[in-house]
Design a protein around this motif. Structure first.
Motif, mmCIF file in Angstrom:
data_model
loop_
_atom_site.group_PDB
_atom_site.id
_atom_site.type_symbol
_atom_site.label_atom_id
_atom_site.label_comp_id
_atom_site.label_asym_id
_atom_site.label_seq_id
_atom_site.Cartn_x
_atom_site.Cartn_y
_atom_site.Cartn_z
ATOM 1 N N UNK A 128 0.828 -1.215 0.000
ATOM 2 C CA UNK A 128 0.000 0.000 0.000
ATOM 3 C C UNK A 128 0.856 1.256 0.000
ATOM 4 N N UNK A 129 1.982 1.172 0.709
ATOM 5 C CA UNK A 129 2.741 2.387 0.979
ATOM 6 C C UNK A 129 3.871 2.579 -0.025
ATOM 7 N N UNK A 130 3.846 1.749 -1.081
ATOM 8 C CA UNK A 130 4.819 1.937 -2.170
ATOM 9 C C UNK A 130 4.012 2.158 -3.447
ATOM 10 N N UNK A 131 3.747 3.414 -3.723
ATOM 11 C CA UNK A 131 2.832 3.760 -4.805
ATOM 12 C C UNK A 131 3.511 3.665 -6.165
ATOM 13 N N UNK A 132 2.683 3.688 -7.196
ATOM 14 C CA UNK A 132 3.193 3.720 -8.564
ATOM 15 C C UNK A 132 4.125 4.914 -8.754
#
Lengths: 395, 395
Positions: A128-132
């Motif tokens: 969740x906390x590593x976005x595109x």
């Protein structure tokens, strides 16, 4: 300043980092960027509600992990992590929620300074906390790095729990027992859901003089849908009253120092329908069959197949997984996102792995949950909490 | 089955979608994939704690938005969204947390079926719920699509609140007033943080017969660090007692149907130090100066500059932003992630925009928060809640 109150010994953190580095070697990862708050906490102790801005822990080829986050949260790192301040990097506030610059731009420059820009960098691609955008920024600013998907690399290292972790989970179990007792004491036709939730929080949090501790927040808020709303597994509460003639499942967790013990029970107000009595029989018998298989050496799918086999006998088809590993967690999920108790998952159960045996049913116009949280042992599982395993009837 | 209890009229949803489509046109986006749960709820009504698995709402060139999520959550969509079931797509459970397949693989095939695969597709590149892997999957499976970063496209449409939204935020304000009253009633040296949090939840949730409603869960759990811990803005609670001679800030929000009214106050137990008295003076005077600028036509940075100017006079430097828009929210953040009250943000304030004027200070070994939530008006702001604006002293 005073040193942080670590929940684990320095040597336990050292073992975790060593296990992680071993897994990095196996995957040929030189530098690991850990964005999952649960993984960050497990590796460093970091604890705070700051995951709404970009942050991570970097595990390099040697030395302590490096905390990276918003500059104002660096004080939080100082209060909760074991590392020295040299290993805490804060980024300036104008990187926060900006259209024109990204915190990962700043991180890329710091990685370069440490000579980590020409390495194989592991990132948690589906966290969740590593976005595109985070990934795009790192790729753009570190053209000489090779990126490796190390999505659940750390999560897997967390699967087998230490004694200290099990101690915390047993404390969480004491809390969830208290929560279900409170529900049963308070639930009755006419009680409003928001009031029942206030009681659930009360039972989950207050310091208990006998136990000697109080509770922490759950990674998922209490779920307590009734009647047809219980056909949906994840509806939260309203301020409407509970009604006679309806079933309500309570999916809740006790939490101690971020360690979870989830446990669900179902309450029927009034005379239970055949549907509910049948579901109770099927789930209890199926759970026994599953627990029988939940021991070291067996596979995840063995537990699921045993459970589904019994359900089938009762004419019930469950088409979703029936459990997942648990432990240290932050929102939005108290699962560890590695194994699943479902057909096809051939992961081998090991001693001191911990699972939520999630035997919930969500059907066309009703829902039913009686679940257990387990520690895998050689002979058979330890059920963490002791709450009567039955459909509760009241009113 | 019975129809969902929508929190807004069908015509309000229609207006929101129209505004969104207009913004899509301006950005040349044909199909918008909306992963942010707050945006999903705002466009469709969807409400549930299911954002720990991949899900989204798709706004195509015409027709109703399409809900996409885990099949078991489709019942939740049926219970909360206004669309018909034809516009609710569930993916099979073996896509959940799998190493070998991704829910976005499944979505790509559905987009292709609708003929939306050769279009310009907007995605929320920096949203928590749109991971690097989700983007990689869509890019791989939709080679003929052009991807556009539409990160805060919907968030911006939410900035100006409708009457119904303001009604909900005013209800949230009544709740946060009750929460601060409870804190002041209960706080004293020796009370354990976990017990105080139980009281805060109680005051935030219970049905109030006078008001006629109860509360919802906040997107951020209560924050109440004391003493040196208050130097960190985002530490959560422990089961330790509050101590005489320490300041504690309480950063909390009242919530009604997912609409938030955040409000912070600080309590000092015992005789406040000069540091706290000075901070109180600076923040109150600075807040007055900021409120003076917080009116339609002025810029975001005008409010920040007015506030920082006063702080400077008192020898205090705040190097982080001093506010953000608020409204409908899901964890992990109750901000809307568009504007920031900080120098350089030239966004124009409009009537019925709503902000948390976040005037918190987190210094080397102390922290202090007295904040207000506002509605922007022509003449000057409406402060949503009415809680005495001062340092609370007790014990």
């Amino acid at each position: 300043m005073s040193s942080p109150q670590l929940a684990f010994s320095r040597s336990e953190f050292a073992e975790r980092i060593e296990k992680t580095r071993k897994a990095m070697e196996d995957r040929e990862v030189d530098v690991l960027i850990v964005s999952d708050p649960s993984n960050m906490a497990w590796l460093t102790g970091y604890d705070g509600w700051s995951f709404y801005v970009h942050q991570c822990v970097i595990v390099g080829p040697d030395g302590d992990p490096v905390w990276f986050g918003r500059d104002q949260d660096r004080n939080g790192a100082r209060r909760t992590c074991f590392m020295s301040e040299d290993d805490m990097i804060g980024y300036p506030d104008h990187y926060v929620q900006s259209d024109v610059r990204h915190p990962m731009d700043f991180l890329a420059a710091r990685l370069e300074e440490r000579g980590w820009d020409k390495t194989r960098i592991g990132v948690e691609m589906d966290n969740y906390w590593y976005t595109a955008q985070a990934h795009a920024s790192l790729r753009q600013h570190l053209p000489n790095a090779a990126f490796v998907n190390a999505n659940s690399l750390v999560n897997w290292q967390r699967a087998v729990k230490s004694d200290q972790e099990l101690l915390y989970m047993r404390r969480a179990a004491r809390i969830v027992e208290r929560m279900h007792q409170r529900i049963f004491d308070k639930v009755e036709p006419g009680i409003r859901k928001c009031d029942l939730v206030a009681d659930i929080y009360d039972a989950s949090l207050r310091f208990d003089d006998d136990l000697g501790f109080g509770g922490d927040y759950p990674a998922i808020v209490p779920l307590l849908p009734s009647g047809i709303d219980a056909s949906a597994p994840h509806l939260t509460w309203s301020d409407e009253p509970l009604r006679l003639g309806e079933g309500t499942f309570f999916e809740i967790a006790g939490v101690y120092r971020r360690y979870h013990c989830p446990l669900s029970r179902t309450v029927f107000l009034g005379k239970p329908t055949e549907t509910f009595l049948n579901a109770e029989k099927a789930v209890l018998e199926g759970m026994e069959a599953g627990l029988e298989m939940a021991r070291a050496g067996n596979l995840c799918e063995d537990v699921a197949n045993a459970f589904y086999g019994v359900l089938k006998k009762y004419g019930i088809t469950k088409d979703n997984r029936t459990g997942y590993p648990i432990g240290l967690s932050y929102p939005p999920d108290w699962g560890e996102r590695t194994m699943s108790l479902r057909p096809g998952d051939k992961s081998v159960l090991e001693e001191n792995m911990t699972f939520h045996f999630m035997t919930g049913l969500w059907m066309e116009d009703w829902g039913f949950e009686i679940t257990e949280s387990l520690v895998i042992k050689e002979g058979g599982p330890e059920c963490l909490a002791n709450v009567p395993r039955k459909l509760f009837v009241k009113g």
